[in-house]
Design a protein around this motif. Structure first.
Motif, PDB file in Angstrom:
ATOM      1  N   PRO A 112      38.159  34.610  52.349  1.00  0.00           N
ATOM      2  CA  PRO A 112      37.960  34.824  50.909  1.00  0.00           C
ATOM      3  C   PRO A 112      38.917  33.973  50.078  1.00  0.00           C
ATOM      4  CG  PRO A 112      38.279  36.902  52.097  1.00  0.00           C
ATOM      5  CD  PRO A 112      38.665  35.804  53.031  1.00  0.00           C
ATOM      6  N   SER A 114      40.249  35.153  47.068  1.00  0.00           N
ATOM      7  CA  SER A 114      40.260  36.324  46.199  1.00  0.00           C
ATOM      8  C   SER A 114      41.670  36.793  45.868  1.00  0.00           C
ATOM      9  CB  SER A 114      39.484  37.473  46.863  1.00  0.00           C
ATOM     10  OG  SER A 114      40.019  37.751  48.150  1.00  0.00           O
ATOM     11  N   GLY A 115      42.613  35.863  45.895  1.00  0.00           N
ATOM     12  CA  GLY A 115      43.973  36.234  45.513  1.00  0.00           C
ATOM     13  C   GLY A 115      44.952  36.278  46.664  1.00  0.00           C
ATOM     14  N   CYS A 178      33.772  39.294  53.441  1.00  0.00           N
ATOM     15  CA  CYS A 178      33.909  39.852  52.093  1.00  0.00           C
ATOM     16  C   CYS A 178      33.424  38.897  51.004  1.00  0.00           C
ATOM     17  CB  CYS A 178      35.358  40.301  51.863  1.00  0.00           C
ATOM     18  SG  CYS A 178      35.590  41.223  50.318  1.00  0.00           S
ATOM     19  N   GLN A 179      34.307  38.514  50.092  1.00  0.00           N
ATOM     20  CA  GLN A 179      33.940  37.800  48.872  1.00  0.00           C
ATOM     21  C   GLN A 179      33.076  36.558  49.083  1.00  0.00           C
ATOM     22  OE1 GLN A 179      36.219  34.876  48.226  1.00  0.00           O
ATOM     23  NE2 GLN A 179      34.839  34.122  46.627  1.00  0.00           N
ATOM     24  N   THR A 220      32.973  46.387  42.247  1.00  0.00           N
ATOM     25  CA  THR A 220      31.809  45.552  41.939  1.00  0.00           C
ATOM     26  C   THR A 220      31.239  45.839  40.554  1.00  0.00           C
ATOM     27  OG1 THR A 220      30.354  47.153  43.034  1.00  0.00           O
ATOM     28  CG2 THR A 220      31.179  45.341  44.364  1.00  0.00           C
ATOM     29  N   GLN A 256      46.938  39.565  39.335  1.00  0.00           N
ATOM     30  CA  GLN A 256      46.033  40.317  40.186  1.00  0.00           C
ATOM     31  C   GLN A 256      46.796  41.338  41.028  1.00  0.00           C
ATOM     32  OE1 GLN A 256      43.725  38.019  42.968  1.00  0.00           O
ATOM     33  NE2 GLN A 256      42.202  39.617  43.196  1.00  0.00           N
ATOM     34  N   MET A 303      44.008  31.705  41.569  1.00  0.00           N
ATOM     35  CA  MET A 303      42.641  31.206  41.713  1.00  0.00           C
ATOM     36  C   MET A 303      42.305  30.295  40.536  1.00  0.00           C
ATOM     37  SD  MET A 303      40.108  34.229  42.987  1.00  0.00           S
ATOM     38  CE  MET A 303      40.902  35.589  42.143  1.00  0.00           C
ATOM     39  N   TYR A 308      37.046  32.015  39.319  1.00  0.00           N
ATOM     40  CA  TYR A 308      37.115  33.453  39.049  1.00  0.00           C
ATOM     41  C   TYR A 308      36.059  33.873  38.031  1.00  0.00           C
ATOM     42  CZ  TYR A 308      38.827  37.805  36.981  1.00  0.00           C
ATOM     43  OH  TYR A 308      38.909  39.086  36.487  1.00  0.00           O
ATOM     44  N   THR A 311      32.463  33.514  39.335  1.00  0.00           N
ATOM     45  CA  THR A 311      32.167  34.555  40.323  1.00  0.00           C
ATOM     46  C   THR A 311      31.761  35.846  39.629  1.00  0.00           C
ATOM     47  OG1 THR A 311      33.682  33.628  41.980  1.00  0.00           O
ATOM     48  CG2 THR A 311      33.103  35.951  42.205  1.00  0.00           C
TER      49      THR A 311
END
Length: 420
Positions: A112, A114-115, A178-179, A220, A256, A303, A308, A311
């Motif tokens: 991912p 995602s951070g 995941c992401q 989500t 985040q 990111m 971001y 997404t």
């Protein structure tokens, strides 16, 4: 400039807390004070040690810490991490096990963005490397990427994945965690249409939000509660003067992380209080359970802002993948073009991030894929982390994924090209 000032302010606060921890630990360890034992100094040193380590880890990329592996031949083999494809926003790395013949299973593990760093999949890699050739997408921290490198959004991410798949060849088995699952599905479909000889053998999607609206969760559904203007105003900042990416718009990792921590503030607070107590009593170590978890959890990366925001807007708000309306470089990607890549989805029954129903939606989108090429697994009692790195992964899911890969290892028959 105010966004740059905010970025530098967060870094200043982090740096100050790291300094305070180091100062407290050093002062409490001053030799002259040892002549008169004082419990307060012991606790001061413990607080300083935990505080310094905590804030220091926030800007350090963790090491993979995979130096050797015991293979099926019963011998220990050294592991060399090689960069095989190098790009501005992310590399493709290979965990090369020396002194071992090349394994039949070639796996592209899509990490991912995602951070957290790709090292979040360390235990996943360790479990696969024993009898697989493992490649991983190693995404870069956006703060270290000069503005001259340009933008990076969901379309660029998809094109990166396509390039990685092309490099690895048609024997590849892709596992997306995941992401990146929606974008990996799109990359596979686009490759199936554009360059069918380069598409992978299998595609395994683990806990990904293919259709976020199938079973909404707090995570989500976040995109439906805020506007894009609010996100851009409150979450996007410019990298400060300290890093190579000065001026780049990013979603800061520290921002985040503060959001993550606030969601379970009581639990995290107790964990750190308990750790201070263990350090004071001499019961802690560099590799105890607390440090192993938080060394990874606290290591965050920025990111690219465009990734971001796109997404949130395109995957979560507009559900472009779920509606099969995703466009890359001006071309509409048709997921139905996947006709010979075996697709498997994995979900956790207790996953509160990508709840059951979100990932398995991918199978309905693969309208051109025969039923025997589709598979789904719902792991009872497993949460989000467990389905790719925990006990559920090791004991149940990993064997199922490898069996799925082996069952579809044969070279597929060529498909006649569509004539427009």
């Amino acid at each position: 400039m105010r966004y740059m000032a905010t970025y530098d302010l967060m870094e200043t606060i982090r740096n100050t807390n790291q300094w305070l921890g180091a100062t407290a630990r050093t002062m409490a360890s001053y030799p002259a004070l040892a002549a008169i034992p004082n419990p307060a100094l012991t606790w001061m040193a413990a607080w300083g040690e935990v505080t310094e380590r905590t804030f220091e880890r926030m800007v350090v990329k963790p090491d993979w810490d995979i130096h050797a592996v015991t293979c099926e031949d019963g011998k220990d083999h050294l592991v060399e991490i090689k960069t095989v494809v190098e790009k501005p926003f992310g590399n493709l790395i290979h965990f090369d096990v020396t002194g071992r013949k090349e394994q039949a299973r070639k796996i592209l593990l899509v990490a991912p963005m995602s951070g957290h760093y790709a090292t979040l999949l360390r235990s996943t890699v360790k479990s696969l490397i024993v009898n697989c050739e493992v490649y991983v997408t190693d995404w870069h921290n956006a703060r270290d990427i000069p503005v001259s490198a340009g933008k990076f959004d969901v379309e660029d991410y998809t094109l990166y994945l396509m390039d990685f798949m092309r490099f690895m060849g048609p024997e590849t088995n892709v596992v997306a965690v995941c992401q990146p699952a929606p974008l990996t599905l799109a990359a596979t479909a686009y490759l199936a249409e554009l360059d069918p000889d380069a598409q992978p053998r299998t595609l395994t999607l683990i806990g990904g939000p293919i259709d976020p609206d199938a079973t909404p969760t707090d995570v989500t559904d976040f995109g439906n509660r805020v506007t894009m203007g609010q996100l851009e105003e409150t979450m996007v900042q410019r990298v400060g003067f300290k890093y190579k990416g000065v001026g780049r718009l990013v979603y800061p990792g520290l921002l985040q992380l503060s959001s993550f921590m606030s969601m379970n503030a009581d639990r995290h607070g107790k964990a750190f209080r308990d750790q201070i107590g263990r350090v004071a009593r001499g019961e802690a170590s560099d590799y105890d359970a607390h440090n192993r978890f938080y060394d990874e959890y606290l290591a965050v990366m920025d990111m690219p802002a465009e990734f971001y925001l796109s997404t949130v807007e395109r995957i979560f708000k507009n559900c472009e993948i779920a509606k099969n309306e995703f466009v890359v470089a001006g071309h509409k990607v048709d997921i139905g073009k996947i006709t010979r890549v075996a697709v498997k989805t994995v979900e956790g029954a207790n996953d509160d991030i990508s709840a059951p129903g979100q990932c398995v939606a991918a199978l309905d989108l693969c309208t051109g894929l025969p039923p025997e090429k589709k598979a789904a697994h719902l792991e009872p009692g497993a949460g989000h982390y467990g389905i790719f790195a925990g006990k559920s992964w090791r004991n149940n899911i990993r064997p199922l994924v490898l069996d799925f890969i082996d069952a579809n290892a044969a070279k597929p028959k060529p498909v006649a090209a569509n004539v427009a």
